[in-house]
Design a protein around this motif. Structure first.
Motif, PDB file in Angstrom:
ATOM      1  N   ASP A 346       0.831  -1.200   0.000  1.00  0.00           N
ATOM      2  CA  ASP A 346       0.000   0.000   0.000  1.00  0.00           C
ATOM      3  C   ASP A 346       0.868   1.253   0.000  1.00  0.00           C
ATOM      4  N   VAL A 347       1.988   1.175   0.693  1.00  0.00           N
ATOM      5  CA  VAL A 347       2.916   2.304   0.764  1.00  0.00           C
ATOM      6  C   VAL A 347       4.167   1.924  -0.012  1.00  0.00           C
ATOM      7  N   ARG A 348       4.453   2.659  -1.070  1.00  0.00           N
ATOM      8  CA  ARG A 348       5.620   2.366  -1.903  1.00  0.00           C
ATOM      9  C   ARG A 348       6.108   3.661  -2.544  1.00  0.00           C
ATOM     10  N   ASP A 349       7.285   3.603  -3.100  1.00  0.00           N
ATOM     11  CA  ASP A 349       7.845   4.779  -3.764  1.00  0.00           C
ATOM     12  C   ASP A 349       6.998   5.143  -4.972  1.00  0.00           C
ATOM     13  N   ALA A 350       6.683   6.436  -5.090  1.00  0.00           N
ATOM     14  CA  ALA A 350       5.940   6.906  -6.255  1.00  0.00           C
ATOM     15  C   ALA A 350       6.860   6.922  -7.471  1.00  0.00           C
ATOM     16  N   ALA A 351       6.261   6.916  -8.647  1.00  0.00           N
ATOM     17  CA  ALA A 351       7.056   7.019  -9.869  1.00  0.00           C
ATOM     18  C   ALA A 351       7.817   8.338  -9.850  1.00  0.00           C
ATOM     19  N   GLY A 352       9.103   8.278 -10.063  1.00  0.00           N
ATOM     20  CA  GLY A 352       9.914   9.493 -10.045  1.00  0.00           C
ATOM     21  C   GLY A 352      10.290   9.973  -8.663  1.00  0.00           C
ATOM     22  N   ALA A 353      10.059   9.141  -7.629  1.00  0.00           N
ATOM     23  CA  ALA A 353      10.427   9.553  -6.263  1.00  0.00           C
ATOM     24  C   ALA A 353      11.938   9.785  -6.185  1.00  0.00           C
ATOM     25  N   ARG A 354      12.328  10.787  -5.456  1.00  0.00           N
ATOM     26  CA  ARG A 354      13.748  11.116  -5.323  1.00  0.00           C
ATOM     27  C   ARG A 354      14.186  10.984  -3.877  1.00  0.00           C
ATOM     28  N   ARG A 355      15.478  10.928  -3.694  1.00  0.00           N
ATOM     29  CA  ARG A 355      16.024  10.810  -2.354  1.00  0.00           C
ATOM     30  C   ARG A 355      15.833  12.127  -1.611  1.00  0.00           C
ATOM     31  N   ALA A 356      15.384  12.033  -0.378  1.00  0.00           N
ATOM     32  CA  ALA A 356      15.126  13.235   0.415  1.00  0.00           C
ATOM     33  C   ALA A 356      16.438  13.919   0.793  1.00  0.00           C
ATOM     34  N   PRO A 357      16.457  15.231   0.771  1.00  0.00           N
ATOM     35  CA  PRO A 357      17.647  15.936   1.269  1.00  0.00           C
ATOM     36  C   PRO A 357      17.710  15.834   2.785  1.00  0.00           C
ATOM     37  N   ALA A 358      18.781  16.310   3.366  1.00  0.00           N
ATOM     38  CA  ALA A 358      18.895  16.318   4.827  1.00  0.00           C
ATOM     39  C   ALA A 358      17.804  17.221   5.400  1.00  0.00           C
ATOM     40  N   PHE A 359      16.980  16.656   6.290  1.00  0.00           N
ATOM     41  CA  PHE A 359      15.872  17.418   6.857  1.00  0.00           C
ATOM     42  C   PHE A 359      16.363  18.375   7.935  1.00  0.00           C
ATOM     43  N   ALA A 360      15.706  19.564   7.984  1.00  0.00           N
ATOM     44  CA  ALA A 360      15.915  20.469   9.111  1.00  0.00           C
ATOM     45  C   ALA A 360      14.997  20.085  10.258  1.00  0.00           C
ATOM     46  N   GLY A 361      13.792  19.553   9.933  1.00  0.00           N
ATOM     47  CA  GLY A 361      12.900  19.066  10.978  1.00  0.00           C
ATOM     48  C   GLY A 361      11.608  19.824  11.125  1.00  0.00           C
TER      49      GLY A 361
END
Length: 614
Positions: A346-361
């Motif tokens: 049910d939860v999976r990477d969307a088409a074209g999903a990219r790696r998240a940058p470093a979060f500030a929070g």
């Protein structure tokens, strides 16, 4: 005389299984080519096997035969020399055939083992990525059964039954062709029992397949019951439930036994029917063949070869009946494996999903709504904004949606309405791994894996040094009790960490969260079930880990919530109150009433992070 055409129908999953396995099979083209070469060599040599006997009968025992040898140069030798040559030919042909059979068996076994190892690895990886909505309804024992036993059964049957049957089908085709070339009347007589065999096979193999599928499901239920009982053995023993689970297991085992006996009875009936039909075919060929020999239409050697071929040609049919139950079980096992592989998370990477940058929070929930399958809304129109470094407490009655809210942040579930944002971006546009790697979690009952203490801390951040592991343990106030263990950081903990106390497990979990250095921290009832001393140690450790992280604390103890920068009081999936402890006490609502019941004193307010004040 090929095996009956009903085989694919009797094993309806065979085509699907082959389709799933083919991408793995074709990776071993060299091994396939070598195995097929050995297979064809075995087929040819098996076809040659009875011919030295024919030569002995026609050229030595019946020396008056007017027929010349198929090899004219042999006519110059005396009978004893020819007999010796025939004996040597028997040994050579049999030896070469055995060698070819050995290499094709080893080759196909290697292919089956390698292919199914890859399938098992893929299946295990796939199961781990299936969503929590699936795992919440699946039974652990049944899943383990599919990953280990079902794939193992496919491997065993592919090597011991399916591939040999395919190989023997080629032998049958060659023998049938030679039988028709030698005498078409005898060949037709040998085939005369096939309609009876086909009718009996159609009737019984479908029933065997149905029984095998039921038995496989029953075995999965048995495994699930055993896993459930053993996994919760402490609770089972504490509540004296041993006999209840034993009775349940015995009942499932009895049902499985009945299915097993039924399947074996059907397989035995099919095997004995085939034995009788083969006997009838052999008797007919022998009766008519001898008449042809007496008429001089065929030689006694021809009849000997024909009878040898007849026996060998029916052997795959005998093997098919012998392995029918196992092949049906393998088909059922294969369909269970494929059923699991075809489940889409049910939860999976969307088409074209990219790696998240470093979060500030900075975390936002915008009009978020969520409901579990078949239930009413657990979360309804949740909107809030949390600044980087804030400490947020989620309070409220059980079932209010607190754990579900942070599960959406971890993308364990997806919101059905609204969005969850980190640093202003919807987290669904990032890969799952890159989002979850930036969130550390400490749960109410943290799971420790069977391994060393060091491994359990370091698993959250692969590649960390021993010094970093020790620094995280010191931060979590765990270093002192770890060094007091028999082997220190190299002490093995039992499965689920049962060799450690609850408080010790919590502090190791905090060290695991600390070593990850994630900008977001989720704490789900981290002090529940602890005594005062352990609770104090865990709280001190958490104070160290809070620093510089956006923290979500789920708690029923309002003393722990009082110092938060933001308190959210949830009921029935909605935020009914929000603010600091002082603001909520001043509002004199539900939070204030609960605080008075718990005698929560006015805390020293937590300092706001620089980002929140700017």
């Amino acid at each position: 005389m090929p095996p009956p055409a009903e085989t694919p129908d009797n094993l309806p999953g065979l085509g699907r299984i082959s389709r799933y396995f083919w991408p793995y099979v074709r990776q071993h083209r060299g091994l396939i080519a070598g195995s097929m070469l050995a297979l064809f060599a075995e087929v040819g040599l098996r076809l040659l096997e009875p011919w030295p006997l024919k030569f002995v009968f026609d050229r030595i025992l019946h020396t008056r035969s007017s027929r010349s040898s198929p090899i004219p140069s042999l006519d110059q030798f005396d009978p004893m020399t020819l007999l010796a040559l025939a004996a040597v030919a028997v040994v050579v042909i049999t030896g070469l055939r055995a060698l070819a059979a050995y290499w094709q068996t080893i080759g196909f076994a290697k292919i089956g083992t390698r292919v199914l190892r890859k399938v098992r690895e893929r299946l295990f990886r796939h199961v781990q990525y299936l969503s929590l909505s699936f795992h919440s309804s699946a039974r652990t024992g049944d899943l383990v059964m599919r990953v280990i036993n079902d794939v193992g059964m496919l491997q065993d049957v592919a090597v011991t039954a399916l591939l040999p049957l395919v190989a023997k089908s080629l032998v049958v085709a060659g023998m049938a062709a030679l039988m028709f070339a030698m005498n078409w009347k005898l060949a037709l007589l040998a085939l005369s029992v096939l309609p009876l065999f086909w009718l009996r096979t159609v009737t019984l193999t479908r029933r065997i397949s149905e029984v095998a599928k039921k038995q496989r499901r029953q075995e999965g239920a048995m495994a699930a019951t055993a896993a459930e009982s053993i996994g919760a053995i402490r609770t089972v023993q504490a509540l004296s439930l041993e006999e209840k689970f034993a009775a349940t297991f015995a009942s499932e085992s009895e049902r499985n036994l009945k299915q097993d006996v039924k399947g074996k009875r059907l397989s035995a009936a099919l095997e004995r029917t085939v034995d009788v039909l083969i006997g009838i075919a052999t008797a007919l060929v022998l009766w008519y063949g001898v008449k042809l020999v007496l008429r001089g239409e065929v030689t006694s050697g021809d009849l000997l070869v024909f009878l040898a071929y007849l026996k060998s040609a029916y052997r795959p049919i005998q093997d098919f009946t012998k392995y029918t139950g196992r092949l049906a079980k393998a088909s059922a096992a294969g369909e269970r494996v494929i059923d699991l592989l075809e489940r889409v998370p049910d939860v999976r990477d969307a088409a074209g999903a990219r790696r998240a940058p470093a979060f500030a929070g900075r975390v936002e929930f915008q009009g978020v709504g969520f409901a579990y399958e078949g239930n009413s809304d657990v979360l309804d129109e949740i909107s809030l904004e949390v600044q980087p470094g804030w400490h947020v407490a989620l309070v409220g009655p059980s079932g209010a949606g607190k754990s579900t809210l942070v599960s959406l942040l971890l993308r364990l579930y997806e919101p059905q309405r609204g969005r969850v944002l980190v640093d202003g971006e919807d987290i669904r546009q990032f890969t799952l791994e890159s989002v979850r790697s930036q969130v550390s979690v400490v749960l109410q009952d943290n799971l420790l894996f069977a391994g060393t203490v060091r491994d359990n801390i370091a698993c959250a951040a692969p590649g960390v040094s021993d010094e970093e592991v020790e620094a995280a343990a010191r931060l979590a106030h765990a270093h002192d009790f770890i060094t007091a263990l028999p082997q220190g950081y190299d002490t093995l903990v039992g499965e689920r960490g049962v060799t450690l106390s609850h408080g010790q497990r919590q502090r190791i979990a905090i060290a695991r969260a600390a070593i990850r250095r994630a900008p977001i921290l989720v704490l789900d009832e981290p002090t529940t079930g602890l005594d005062k001393r352990s609770e104090r140690a865990v709280l001190d450790a958490l104070e160290n880990v809070y620093h510089g992280r956006t923290t979500f604390l789920i708690t029923h103890d309002l003393r722990h919530a009082a110092r938060a920068n933001l308190i959210l009081h949830l009921e029935h999936g909605r935020i009914v109150e929000h603010g600091t402890h002082a603001e909520l006490m001043k509002a004199n609502g539900r939070y204030a009433a609960l605080s008075r019941l718990q005698n929560v004193s006015e805390p020293r307010p937590a300092p706001l992070p620089v980002e929140a004040n700017s």
